[in-house]
Scaffold this active site. Structure first.
Site, PDB file in Angstrom:
ATOM      1  N   ASP A  29      -9.756  -5.720  -3.810  1.00 43.85           N
ATOM      2  CA  ASP A  29      -9.187  -4.732  -2.889  1.00 43.85           C
ATOM      3  C   ASP A  29     -10.197  -3.611  -2.675  1.00 43.85           C
ATOM      4  OD1 ASP A  29      -7.603  -2.546  -1.824  1.00 43.85           O
ATOM      5  OD2 ASP A  29      -5.829  -3.653  -2.468  1.00 43.85           O
ATOM      6  N   HIS A  35      -7.323  -6.078   0.548  1.00 50.24           N
ATOM      7  CA  HIS A  35      -6.148  -5.256   0.875  1.00 50.24           C
ATOM      8  C   HIS A  35      -5.454  -5.704   2.163  1.00 50.24           C
ATOM      9  CE1 HIS A  35      -3.885  -1.656  -0.150  1.00 50.24           C
ATOM     10  NE2 HIS A  35      -3.944  -1.206   1.102  1.00 50.24           N
ATOM     11  N   SER A  44       0.839  -1.191   0.000  1.00 50.35           N
ATOM     12  CA  SER A  44       0.000   0.000   0.000  1.00 50.35           C
ATOM     13  C   SER A  44       0.883   1.253   0.000  1.00 50.35           C
ATOM     14  CB  SER A  44      -0.956  -0.062   1.203  1.00 50.35           C
ATOM     15  OG  SER A  44      -1.991   0.871   1.047  1.00 50.35           O
TER      16      SER A  44
END
Lengths: 284, 284
Positions: free
Chosen positions: B221, B253, B145
């Protein structure tokens, strides 16, 4: 049962469920990992019982079991460690009450109303997940610390319900330890004759296990003296119990220890869940 | 640097350190996993940069990287995601300030005094761990991320410092996303010409990478639109950048996604850290 979280993991599905437990008379939370093989039909299940202060979540996020469960095609079931919620008795200490159910049915106030983790895991939750999920009847059980105590006591008292049992740094002899005497007294009363059914060392001496047993214990475990692994090892040796009692050099009590040997335990259970018991008779 | 926690893990050692950072002008915490092979001499290192809200701890306990690092003989370095502590500027939002350093050197008040994660990771922490621990000069970098953004931007700007780069669900195009515009504006000011050096898509277009790149992105995600993986994939395709951009079906995610592919990434870095770059020239 209601799904409250779901994540893809190693080709399978990690789900957290909540349901109203009759046995514990409160809402209970648990987690299940279904490996990819479960899409093609029922799979065996490995129960993982957690230790003091834990919930369903600790091993689910830190144990690293999913990778190995996916490899072998085994489901994982992560129960909570006690009833919880308003109206459920608790204690200020971390090692009594919520988060510290010790996998027994309490008979004393104020605990007896909700603290029935033995029946909950063995009967209610098992019926629930077997009815709702693609699990076959072949179940193994393991756990860490208080959960290792739970795994050993549930299995040794119910060899018809589990084909395989192992433990990570179990509370091995609670009736002789400060991790046990306080709790067994609170939950079951001061008559110590009622404690033997909740002491892995006593049960190993009296019942043994019809298969083999795998125990891992870190040499540098900060709770070594409270766990009393030597008591269990001594009985296993004296009764010539089939199995492996391994001291792992340098390892402590943390999930860094559990995750390191998670793969060994899953493979070991897989061999016994998919095959026949390696030792068909009760050892003497 | 001071060791504040140490655990045996997969035959190696997982340690958390604290030290006084000159670059960030505050105490910083980070974690290092040394595989068993480090007892015999220096090993390569894989840097893992974490995402928004994380510390050094998230990937250390939930990523499952240690098992693979031990298998391949690679060290893991887990920096924190920002400076912290009293006197370090912060913001009420989870995605600005502490826990959200974006791996850049802030130039604007109130951030410029401490928020220098680019120099911290690339220079100060690298010098520190290479001087104190058995690491050789071969380093790879990955992250998740915001940490995927960090891995890509640090590597693409410094191909002499990293032999390999990969990312898990990176913030791929922050200059065009609500996960980026606010932060780049706060840390660097409103002149968008200063942002390009902190945008993986821009850097991939301008610099490319002399080897191959591995990106994993979950199809489910929940932050897909904020990450803008399509922008990075588009540039990688147009510039014929060597590498793999993989959409993983059903994954979200979470660290269930990261841990599932941790083994792939460690193996991929190992191949490049122990061998030669698979693609010696800058692709056109």
């Amino acid at each position: 049962m209601e799904s409250i979280a779901r994540n893809r993991s190693f080709g399978g599905t990690q789900t957290v469920y909540r349901h109203a437990s009759k046995v514990c008379d409160t809402q209970m939370t648990f987690a299940v990992y279904l490996p990819p093989q479960a899409e093609d039909g029922p799979v065996p299940a490995l129960w993982y019982l957690s230790g003091l202060t834990c919930t369903h979540e600790n091993a689910m996020v830190k144990g690293g079991f999913q990778e190995h469960a996916a490899e072998h095609g085994i489901a994982l079931i992560f129960p909570d460690t006690s009833p919880r919620g308003e109206g459920v008795a608790d204690d200020e200490a971390y090692d009594l009450g919520q988060g510290a159910g010790f996998y027994l049915n309490a008979t004393r106030a104020p605990w007896s109303g909700h603290y029935r983790m033995y029946d909950y895991v063995l009967e209610e939750l098992r019926d629930l997940v077997c009815g709702a999920l693609p699990l076959n009847g072949d179940h193994g059980i393991t756990g860490h610390s208080m959960g290792g105590h739970g795994a050993l006591t549930l299995a040794l008292r119910n060899p018809d319900k589990f084909r395989s049992v192992s433990a990570f740094a179990p509370i091995a002899n609670p009736s002789q330890s400060d991790w046990g005497r306080k709790q067994l007294s609170a939950y079951l009363g001061d008559d110590e004759s009622n404690w033997a059914d909740h002491d892995a060392t006593s049960l190993m001496r009296e019942n043994g296990w019809p298969g083999d047993v795998l125990i891992d214990q870190g040499s540098d475990d900060q709770f070594f003296d409270l766990l009393r692994p030597q008591a269990l090892a001594d009985v296993m040796t004296r009764t010539r119990q089939a199995g492996s009692f391994r001291i792992q050099p340098g390892y402590d009590h943390s999930y860094f220890f559990v995750s390191t040997f998670a793969g060994d335990h899953v493979a070991w259970h897989a061999q016994r869940l998919f095959g026949r018991r390696s030792n068909g008779g009760k050892p003497q």
